[in-house]
Enzyme design. Structure first.
Site, PDB file in Angstrom:
ATOM      1  CB  ALA B  10      59.007  46.199  27.465  1.00  0.00           C
ATOM      2  CB  CYS B  11      62.339  42.995  24.351  1.00  0.00           C
ATOM      3  SG  CYS B  11      61.524  41.397  24.410  1.00  0.00           S
TER       4      CYS B  11
END
Lengths: 149, 496
Positions: B10-11
């Site tokens: 995830a970012c």
């Protein structure tokens, strides 16, 4: 590749930028002139802010600057090649010569956002990176990018 | 033996690094001949979601994320957490490290439910500790500040002509009594917000055992009666207290306490030792310097005041700047006390025509510059302030308009050096300009509104005062806008 996200007009050979800030401005001006962002300054600031979180420069002179700030009107991809290698604090400590910049609208359609994420995946392909790095002709560059599904 | 790896990526934006990290992990695992499945938590939602079965069969759970990922579903599995760039830089190396260093999540001794996933240690810094404290303090600043601001408006007693004759609540009327009480309420809030802030900064550094010593220490450091000084140390002293306590408690936690007393270490041993420690520091290392500083400054101001009669602008600039320095702390209080004292003294000696208005006028002109400056900056540089910060700047506007300078405290505490420079510069400009133009402040509110809610003698009625104060506000806003650092902005976002 969807032509509303990327086409030949989205390619810029930037011969003037020497710093990351100038590079961001060049990317932002390109995106603004094509109508992907409402305010080039705001988008450039968005790119800078994202960069402050963690570097977007990764390997072999490639960077993937992006932002999802409020100035963005529609999803887009912009390919900018720099004549002067730009210091980017990349993961491999090499300066950046190719930026694939993204405009990510806050409420973009799922299909379009998915395409942008496909581009990100494609960048992890060493062969793809070599092609983009070595090709100078805009038409050929565009067709390489267009092959991304 | 082939291994089974599951991963989550995830970012922040959820478009680029989520997928690059996923690709890197998939490629590296396949090259090693491992089984791999990567869940991408992107902005289009989670894809390739890990099932309970996937997790149960996995030899390693790898989380490569720049945002928080709830780890509860990985309980009992070897878990390794890092950021997205670590996967992108070297997928193969990451898998090797993770296989070696992964810790079983939920094991005895590790914290379940409260674990910070995706925030690597480099992101926990000076700013995130302060931001944590500020996020607890802001609601109190706003509640107390706005109530105080409302009460403040009613504190001006007028004569039959409508002129303001004195500041203070008219307790003989029901309204005056109520407003006097509300003023109290606001002041209690301002008194409490200092220990509250210190408590939660210390909590961010060293968890629960640090809260009590930091709150007690900060209360003492801000309490003039305990310190035997004319003013408390304000938020700067609170900040110092919070960091001393935080790191002292962290140190105490490292001590190998005898097994038998271990259960009472966090609830008794550490709080008692740390409270004693910080109290002594506050009394002998913080209280004395504040008293010395204030009397030294006061003496210097008296000297400056008698020696700069030919250049009133100097004393205006100095007093204005002092007002902006610590917003209610010792330096601000010294300037304020000095202004009032000179006014009261010369008024009694020489009467209104020859009284020295200058120091009081300068301090009052500066009083609203910091809160209004930060508000103006948040209007001009919209994307340099987070949503929560914008709520706080709106409250700062309300407080600034009625001359409550404390509205700017959360922002100064978050980024002391730049904000103090900005506030001091703007406040000095306002103080210097009113001195230069010869405004005379008799009473009222020290904001631009002072021209309407107050009694100020000025060369051009109404306008001079407003222009002088607004020039200061503009200077402060400009410096804030131009110098706001990405680190502070990032920490402000993290804290939410």
């Amino acid at each position: 590749m969807d032509a509303t996200i990327f086409n030949q007009d989205h390619i810029l050979l930037d011969t003037t930028s020497t710093t990351q800030a100038e590079a961001f401005q060049a990317i932002a001006d390109l995106a603004a002139s094509l109508g992907y962002v409402s305010d080039a300054k705001a988008y450039a600031a968005g790119l800078k802010e994202r960069e402050a979180g963690a570097t977007t420069g990764f390997k072999d002179g490639f960077a993937i600057p992006h932002s999802n700030d409020a100035s963005i009107l529609k999803p887009g991809l912009f390919l900018v090649k720099f004549s002067h290698p730009i210091e980017w604090a990349a993961l491999d400590n090499q300066p950046v010569t190719v930026a694939l910049a993204l405009t990510i609208p806050k409420d973009g359609g799922k299909e379009h956002l998915k395409l942008l994420s496909q581009i990100a995946r494609k960048l992890m392909n060493a062969e793809f990176r070599t092609t983009i790095q070595n090709e100078t002709d805009a038409v050929a560059l565009a067709s390489s990018v267009n092959r991304i599904q | 033996m082939s291994k089974k790896i599951v991963a989550v990526t995830a970012c922040a934006a959820g478009i680029a690094h989520t997928y690059m990290a996923a690709e890197a992990i998939e490629q590296a695992a396949k090259e090693k001949g491992y089984d791999v499945k990567v869940e991408t938590n992107g902005s289009i939602g989670a894809e390739n979601v890990l099932t309970t079965e996937d997790i149960a069969n996995a030899d390693l759970v790898l989380v490569a994320a720049d945002i928080k990922i709830n780890p509860i579903r990985f309980s009992g599995k070897p878990l390794y957490v890092t950021d997205s760039n670590a996967a992108i830089a070297d997928g193969a190396g990451l898998i090797d490290t993770a296989l070696k260093d992964a810790k079983v999540f939920g094991e005895k001794g590790s914290k379940v439910g409260n674990i910070q996933i995706g925030n690597d240690h480099s992101k926990v810094n000076f700013f995130t500790h302060i931001m944590s404290g500020i996020s607890y303090m802001i609601p109190m600043v706003i509640a107390a500040g706005l109530i105080l601001a409302i009460a403040n408006v009613y504190a001006f007693q007028r004569d039959d002509m409508g002129r303001i004759v004195k500041w203070g609540f008219d307790n003989k009327t029901a309204m005056g009594g109520l407003m006097a009480n509300l003023f109290q309420v606001g002041q209690v809030g301002f008194k409490l917000m200092i220990p509250l802030f210190a408590g939660f900064v210390a909590n961010s550094i060293a968890d629960k055992p640090a809260i009590a010593p930091a709150m007690i220490g900060a209360y003492l450091a801000n309490d003039p009666t305990s310190l035997h000084t004319k003013a408390g140390g304000g938020f700067i002293a609170a900040l110092i207290v919070a960091f001393i306590v935080g790191y002292f408690v962290k140190l105490l936690k490292k001590i190998k306490w005898p097994h038998i007393i271990q259960p009472i270490v966090p609830i008794m041993i550490i709080p008692v030792i740390a409270t004693l420690f910080i109290s002594l520091i506050v009394f002998y290392l913080i209280g004395e310097p504040i008293a010395t500083l204030m009397s030294g400054l006061y003496a210097w101001l008296t000297w400056l005041n008698t020696n700069s009669t030919s250049a009133p602008v100097i004393i205006g600039i100095v007093l204005g700047g002092m007002m902006g320095f610590d917003l209610g702390g010792p330096i601000n209080k010294t300037a304020l006390i000095f202004g009032t004292a000179v006014f009261a003294d010369t008024m009694a000696k020489y009467g209104p025509t020859h009284a020295n208005f200058l120091p009081q006028t300068a301090t009052q002109a500066a009083i609203s510059v910091a809160p209004l400056g930060v508000w103006l900056a948040s209007i001009i540089w919209k994307n340099k302030f987070s949503k929560d910060e914008k709520v706080a700047t709106t409250a700062a506007l309300g407080m600034g308009l009625v001359g409550v300078t404390e509205g700017a405290i959360p922002f100064v505490a978050a980024d002391p050096i730049r904000m103090i420079i900005a506030n001091v510069s703007g406040s000095a400009v306002a103080g210097g300009l009113v001195a230069l133009t010869g405004c005379k402040f008799y009473g009222g509110i020290g904001s631009p509104l002072g021209s309407f809610i107050g009694y100020i003698q000025q060369p051009i009625p109404l306008i001079t005062w407003i222009l002088c104060v607004c020039a200061g506000i503009a200077v402060t806003a400009l410096i804030i806008g131009l110098t706001r650092s990405p680190q502070v902005m990032a920490a402000a976002k993290e804290a939410v």
